[in-house]
Design a protein around this motif. Structure first.
Motif, mmCIF file in Angstrom:
data_model
loop_
_atom_site.group_PDB
_atom_site.id
_atom_site.type_symbol
_atom_site.label_atom_id
_atom_site.label_comp_id
_atom_site.label_asym_id
_atom_site.label_seq_id
_atom_site.Cartn_x
_atom_site.Cartn_y
_atom_site.Cartn_z
ATOM 1 N N PRO A 155 5.496 12.308 -29.619
ATOM 2 C CA PRO A 155 5.246 11.189 -28.696
ATOM 3 C C PRO A 155 5.487 11.599 -27.248
ATOM 4 N N ILE A 156 4.796 10.954 -26.340
ATOM 5 C CA ILE A 156 4.964 11.243 -24.915
ATOM 6 C C ILE A 156 6.310 10.732 -24.413
ATOM 7 N N GLY A 157 6.692 9.550 -24.831
ATOM 8 C CA GLY A 157 7.958 8.982 -24.372
ATOM 9 C C GLY A 157 7.848 8.433 -22.962
ATOM 10 N N GLU A 158 8.971 7.963 -22.447
ATOM 11 C CA GLU A 158 9.000 7.418 -21.090
ATOM 12 C C GLU A 158 8.850 8.552 -20.067
ATOM 13 N N PHE A 159 8.239 8.235 -18.935
ATOM 14 C CA PHE A 159 8.051 9.260 -17.911
ATOM 15 C C PHE A 159 8.026 8.613 -16.532
ATOM 16 N N THR A 160 8.304 9.422 -15.529
ATOM 17 C CA THR A 160 8.145 9.010 -14.135
ATOM 18 C C THR A 160 7.341 10.075 -13.414
ATOM 19 N N LEU A 161 6.551 9.647 -12.463
ATOM 20 C CA LEU A 161 5.789 10.548 -11.609
ATOM 21 C C LEU A 161 5.978 10.091 -10.167
ATOM 22 N N GLN A 162 6.385 11.007 -9.326
ATOM 23 C CA GLN A 162 6.680 10.697 -7.928
ATOM 24 C C GLN A 162 7.668 9.539 -7.820
ATOM 25 N N GLY A 163 8.610 9.515 -8.753
ATOM 26 C CA GLY A 163 9.662 8.514 -8.726
ATOM 27 C C GLY A 163 9.273 7.158 -9.273
ATOM 28 N N LEU A 164 8.060 7.041 -9.833
ATOM 29 C CA LEU A 164 7.591 5.754 -10.344
ATOM 30 C C LEU A 164 7.393 5.841 -11.853
ATOM 31 N N ASP A 165 7.868 4.834 -12.590
ATOM 32 C CA ASP A 165 7.611 4.806 -14.025
ATOM 33 C C ASP A 165 6.242 4.177 -14.276
ATOM 34 N N ALA A 166 5.859 4.053 -15.545
ATOM 35 C CA ALA A 166 4.512 3.586 -15.884
ATOM 36 C C ALA A 166 4.235 2.188 -15.332
ATOM 37 N N LYS A 167 5.229 1.284 -15.430
ATOM 38 C CA LYS A 167 5.055 -0.077 -14.927
ATOM 39 C C LYS A 167 4.913 -0.089 -13.409
ATOM 40 N N GLU A 168 5.710 0.730 -12.731
ATOM 41 C CA GLU A 168 5.668 0.783 -11.269
ATOM 42 C C GLU A 168 4.381 1.417 -10.763
ATOM 43 N N LEU A 169 3.865 2.402 -11.486
ATOM 44 C CA LEU A 169 2.593 3.004 -11.092
ATOM 45 C C LEU A 169 1.477 1.959 -11.104
ATOM 46 N N ARG A 170 1.467 1.152 -12.136
ATOM 47 C CA ARG A 170 0.463 0.088 -12.234
ATOM 48 C C ARG A 170 0.631 -0.919 -11.092
ATOM 49 N N GLU A 171 1.861 -1.297 -10.826
ATOM 50 C CA GLU A 171 2.153 -2.259 -9.768
ATOM 51 C C GLU A 171 1.721 -1.734 -8.398
ATOM 52 N N HIS A 172 2.073 -0.492 -8.089
ATOM 53 C CA HIS A 172 1.730 0.083 -6.787
ATOM 54 C C HIS A 172 0.220 0.226 -6.604
ATOM 55 N N SER A 173 -0.485 0.588 -7.670
ATOM 56 C CA SER A 173 -1.932 0.768 -7.540
ATOM 57 C C SER A 173 -2.668 -0.559 -7.453
ATOM 58 N N HIS A 174 -2.083 -1.615 -8.031
ATOM 59 C CA HIS A 174 -2.722 -2.932 -7.987
ATOM 60 C C HIS A 174 -2.421 -3.693 -6.701
ATOM 61 N N HIS A 175 -1.315 -3.364 -6.046
ATOM 62 C CA HIS A 175 -0.916 -4.101 -4.842
ATOM 63 C C HIS A 175 -0.591 -3.129 -3.698
ATOM 64 N N PRO A 176 -1.561 -2.345 -3.247
ATOM 65 C CA PRO A 176 -1.295 -1.333 -2.216
ATOM 66 C C PRO A 176 -0.889 -1.913 -0.868
ATOM 67 N N SER A 177 -1.384 -3.096 -0.548
ATOM 68 C CA SER A 177 -1.025 -3.681 0.749
ATOM 69 C C SER A 177 0.466 -4.003 0.804
ATOM 70 N N LYS A 178 1.047 -4.342 -0.332
ATOM 71 C CA LYS A 178 2.471 -4.656 -0.411
ATOM 72 C C LYS A 178 3.337 -3.417 -0.176
ATOM 73 N N TYR A 179 2.868 -2.251 -0.674
ATOM 74 C CA TYR A 179 3.685 -1.038 -0.634
ATOM 75 C C TYR A 179 3.273 -0.047 0.454
ATOM 76 N N TYR A 180 1.990 -0.085 0.862
ATOM 77 C CA TYR A 180 1.504 0.929 1.804
ATOM 78 C C TYR A 180 0.786 0.344 3.011
ATOM 79 N N GLY A 181 0.683 -0.995 3.038
ATOM 80 C CA GLY A 181 0.031 -1.640 4.171
ATOM 81 C C GLY A 181 -1.461 -1.408 4.228
ATOM 82 N N ILE A 182 -2.069 -1.063 3.082
ATOM 83 C CA ILE A 182 -3.503 -0.802 3.008
ATOM 84 C C ILE A 182 -4.094 -1.600 1.856
#
Length: 255
Positions: A155-182
């Motif tokens: 199994p792959i198991g839990e992971f983080t990339l650039q300090g973000l877990d799977a849930k946070e990656l989804r959140e950041h990509s769906h709401h870029p204006s909230k996190y990056y002002g774009i």
């Protein structure tokens, strides 16, 4: 030119010269058989070629294998073979499948994705973007781990990339204006080459995700490796995040 065979690797493990989850350095004048490569992946052993990472399976001609190793190959349809046909390849160990097997296509897609990431690193180096290179290197290690887990059936198991877990990656990509002002955007040439490179990696990751679905689905559309498909989905989200970060000035040059 000598050959590193699966039998050689097994003997090295048995004698303590090599350890699971360890590393093996292969001289440049030594050929690695496909079964040896697969067995190393199964044991979680990282291969390096004279201090340079080996990025893909080494193609070995049959004359080199026959000179050092006589193998009995198994097939998924029950037949046993003394020689490996050119139209077949290793699924795991000495189990052979046809080269158009969906899981072999998936592994090829992973190889292609890794190759494109390396090309993007080369461009990032020309642009003096050290953090971009580092982030892409983390992704390379992640997809190599993903490939090893697929080969080993782990199994792959839990992971983080650039300090973000799977849930946070989804959140950041769906709401870029909230996190990056774009806000969300459609990529275009005016955003520059780096955004174009990252967008290509995003699209290749989505293609790899679709290939993974075909490789692991059953006749009813259910999948045996949903963790792999989810990992690739979140990786495509990460490439969106990297585009937002780049346009927001989060990647500073060292020029």
């Amino acid at each position: 030119m000598s050959v590193l065979t699966e039998n050689d690797v097994r003997q090295m493990l048995a004698s303590g010269q090599l350890k699971e989850k360890g590393q093996i350095v292969v001289p440049r004048n030594k050929i690695i058989t496909p079964s040896a490569r697969t067995y190393l992946l199964e044991k979680g052993i990282e291969m390096k070629m004279e201090d340079n990472p080996v990025g893909e399976v080494t193609k070995v001609s049959e004359e080199y294998i026959a000179a050092d190793e006589t193998e009995v190959y198994e097939t998924i349809f029950g037949a046993k073979l003394n020689e490996k046909p050119e139209h077949m390849t290793h699924l795991r160990g000495n189990l052979l499948v046809f080269k158009d097997h969906p899981r072999i296509a998936f592994r090829g897609a992973i190889d292609s994705l890794e190759a494109e990431i390396v090309m993007t690193q080369i461009f990032a180096e020309k642009q003096h973007l050290p953090q971009m290179i580092k982030d892409l290197e983390e992704i390379i290690k992640f997809i190599r781990r993903l490939l090893r887990n697929e080969v080993c059936g782990e199994p792959i198991g839990e992971f983080t990339l650039q300090g973000l877990d799977a849930k946070e990656l989804r959140e950041h990509s769906h709401h870029p204006s909230k996190y990056y002002g774009i806000s969300h955007f459609l990529p275009n040439y005016k955003q520059g080459e780096m955004v174009a490179y990252l967008n290509k990696l995003r699209t290749l990751t989505r293609e790899t995700e679709l290939i993974a679905y075909k490789a692991f689905k059953d006749e009813y559309g259910q999948v045996s490796r949903e963790d792999i498909i989810k990992s690739l989905n979140r990786l495509s989200s990460l490439f969106w995040v990297m585009m937002f970060k780049y346009l927001a000035g989060k990647y500073k040059t060292n020029a």
